[in-house]
Scaffold this motif. Structure first.
Motif, PDB file in Angstrom:
ATOM      1  N   SER A  71     -13.619 -24.466  25.916  1.00 17.34           N
ATOM      2  CA  SER A  71     -12.303 -24.051  25.460  1.00 17.34           C
ATOM      3  C   SER A  71     -12.528 -23.071  24.318  1.00 17.34           C
ATOM      4  O   SER A  71     -13.214 -23.400  23.350  1.00 17.34           O
ATOM      5  CB  SER A  71     -11.526 -25.274  24.979  1.00 17.34           C
ATOM      6  N   GLY A  74     -10.382 -24.571  21.220  1.00  9.65           N
ATOM      7  CA  GLY A  74     -10.220 -26.012  21.034  1.00  9.65           C
ATOM      8  C   GLY A  74      -8.992 -26.582  21.719  1.00  9.65           C
ATOM      9  O   GLY A  74      -8.778 -27.779  21.717  1.00  9.65           O
ATOM     10  N   THR A 110     -15.200 -28.681  21.567  1.00 12.22           N
ATOM     11  CA  THR A 110     -14.658 -27.478  22.209  1.00 12.22           C
ATOM     12  C   THR A 110     -15.336 -27.168  23.527  1.00 12.22           C
ATOM     13  O   THR A 110     -14.914 -26.275  24.240  1.00 12.22           O
ATOM     14  CB  THR A 110     -14.782 -26.249  21.288  1.00 12.22           C
TER      15      THR A 110
END
Length: 160
Positions: A71, A74, A110
């Protein structure tokens, strides 16, 4: 004798009472309907994110190489990518998964990397992603990715 026969229709009073009862029921049902829509949206996004993680795990096993789901900011329902060390397998743009407006997502990391065995590898030994509505009182969903690579989902309470 041609007496007054009752009319087969409704009187104005009966019609007004029926409309008043329907208005009260609609007023009570509207907030519940909004929460139901929000819960269904969260469940759909949770299902798609689970599918994406299962896809990454399956690709790691099939290809015999590590696959990373990351990601960029996040936000686990925003811009996501699934990639090996040499190619990007899938990418979601900033619009995210399933038109994810109205839902917020936060994770304990993440990114997550699946090893060729299907287990987690790298710095992340487990991942938890919590999906909650941006507003309202609907419950949310928590996705757990364990070190073994198993992915589970459960309901969670969200604070607005």
């Amino acid at each position: 004798m041609s007496g007054n026969k009752p009319s087969p229709g409704f009187t104005l009073v009966e019609l007004m009472v029926t409309i008043a009862v329907l208005a009260i029921l609609a007023t009570l049902a509207t907030p519940l309907f909004g929460d139901l829509i929000q819960k269904n949206r969260i469940d759909a996004i949770g299902g798609e994110l689970t599918h994406l993680l299962q896809y990454a795990r399956g690709e790691a096993i099939t290809r015999g190489s590590a696959v990373t789901v990351s990601s960029s900011d996040g936000n686990w329902i925003g811009a996501l990518s699934v990639a090996t060390s040499s190619e990007t397998l899938r990418r979601y743009g900033s619009e995210g998964i399933n038109g994810s407006s109205g839902v917020s997502a936060s994770g304990t990391s993440t990114s997550v990397t699946f090893a060729p065995s299907g287990t987690l590898s790298g710095k992340t030994t487990s991942l938890t992603v919590t999906l909650c509505p941006s507003s309202g009182t609907a419950s949310g969903r928590t996705l757990h990715v364990y070190g073994s690579g198993q992915i589970s989902s459960s309901s969670t309470a969200c604070s607005s």
